[in-house]
Design an enzyme around this catalytic site. Structure first.
Site, short mmCIF file in Angstrom:
data_model
loop_
_atom_site.label_atom_id
_atom_site.label_comp_id
_atom_site.label_asym_id
_atom_site.label_seq_id
_atom_site.Cartn_x
_atom_site.Cartn_y
_atom_site.Cartn_z
N GLU A 153 -8.24 -3.15 1.54
CA GLU A 153 -8.16 -1.86 1.36
C GLU A 153 -9.66 -1.20 1.65
O GLU A 153 -9.64 0.11 2.18
CB GLU A 153 -8.04 -1.66 -0.16
CG GLU A 153 -7.84 -0.26 -0.57
CD GLU A 153 -7.72 -0.03 -2.00
OE1 GLU A 153 -7.55 1.10 -2.53
OE2 GLU A 153 -7.69 -1.23 -2.93
N GLU B 12 -3.02 7.19 -2.76
CA GLU B 12 -2.86 6.01 -2.44
C GLU B 12 -1.92 6.29 -1.11
O GLU B 12 -0.87 6.70 -1.27
CB GLU B 12 -2.05 5.50 -3.55
CG GLU B 12 -2.80 5.24 -4.90
CD GLU B 12 -3.68 4.02 -4.84
OE1 GLU B 12 -3.78 3.47 -3.67
OE2 GLU B 12 -4.18 3.77 -5.80
#
Length: 326
Positions: free
Chosen positions: A153, A290
């Site tokens: 990420e 997100e």
């Protein structure tokens, strides 16, 4: 962001030609409503790192049945959060671009917050340090999540942040990153908020990718809830942050073709939370996004694609531009 720490992919969308109706909708419908309208026309797929609890978290789904609020795009900081010692004092100002000479966003300041840091894996003791977020205390930062193939990420968020910086600078904005791979770990979540506050940013976006279960797909934008506790007071930024989030959500759908999350937000792509330090301590308009779920193979295929990351950067940037230009 993963749900394994303090602060945080939809079925492959069908591709069909965007006709005149799509253009008309894009011109007429703002925010999340725009995103859903375009998504329906072109035929999409089905559908703070402080993300402890994930979808459960403080996820009060924000059903957007209206145009973005008329709140002003820029909120002047009313007070700064109490300071906290950070590992690198020289990094507290973030990494800023030179002011642009001209462009529609000349004079505007945008802070991009790439979630996590690729070096966090080597500094677990430091990032586990507790910091004050107003409502309680949480870890300084987390390692974030990764795809099953090992794409992290932290690498994803930094790549998208750099792409966004280039796009926004081309519009005349002054862009500041909370970190640009220029520090060994962090910054802590309280410092990330402070960077935006001290820059008097007109908009702040924290970039993440989720770490939810397989089959959970799509993006969602996290909005700050009204909080007043300790150093946290978000009441002045709730309205403008919602407008920022709605515009980002709508443009993200339009540009990427991704669907809003099928596991949080009630299909709106919008979620309100009060447990994220990066939002609680902000005194300027700020949201988290997100961009997809790294643990789902279909979303992961998008997140690991450079071409798709460019679309993600464009969608988020277009939402910021729309917000700042009113």
């Amino acid at each position: 962001m993963s749900y394994t720490g303090p602060d945080f992919d939809a079925p492959e969308p069908r591709r069909s030609r965007r006709g005149p109706l799509t253009v008309a909708l894009a011109a007429l419908m703002p925010g999340a409503l725009l995103g859903w309208a375009v998504y329906a026309v072109v035929g999409g797929g089905s559908g703070d790192d402080e993300r402890n609890g994930g979808a459960a978290g403080e996820a009060s789904a924000s059903v957007s049945s209206r145009a973005p609020s008329s709140a002003k795009a820029s909120a002047s900081p009313s007070k700064k959060p109490s300071g906290s010692a950070e590992p690198s004092a020289s990094a507290t100002s973030g990494s800023a671009s030179a002011p642009a000479a001209s462009g529609p966003l000349k004079g505007k300041v945008v802070v991009i917050d790439p979630g996590h840091n690729p070096g966090n894996f080597r500094h677990t003791a430091e990032i586990n340090r507790q910091v004050d977020i107003g409502t309680n205390r949480k870890e300084c930062d987390t390692t974030g999540t990764s795809t099953n193939g090992g794409y992290t990420e932290a690498k994803f968020t930094l790549d998208v942040a750099r792409r966004m910086r280039e796009l926004l600078e081309a519009q005349g904005a002054t862009v500041k990153l909370t970190q640009d791979g220029d520090r060994p770990f962090g910054p802590c979540i309280d410092e990330r908020a402070r960077i935006g506050n001290e820059a008097k940013a007109d908009a702040v976006v924290s970039l993440h990718a989720d770490g939810s279960g397989t089959g959970n797909r799509g993006f969602h934008v996290i909005l700050p809830g009204a909080v007043k506790a300790g150093a946290a007071d978000t009441r002045a930024i709730v309205g403008p942050s919602r407008e920022l989030g709605e515009r980002i959500a709508g443009n993200f759908v339009r540009v990427t073709g991704s669907a809003p999350s099928n596991y949080v937000g009630g299909g709106t792509g919008l979620v309100t939370r009060k447990d994220l330090g990066g939002l609680n301590l902000s005194t300027v308009p700020k949201v988290f996004i997100e961009c997809g779920n790294m643990r789902d193979s279909k979303d992961a295929a998008q997140l690991t694609s450079g071409a798709w990351r460019q679309k993600a950067a464009r969608g988020i940037s277009d939402g910021i531009v729309s917000f700042l230009r009113g």
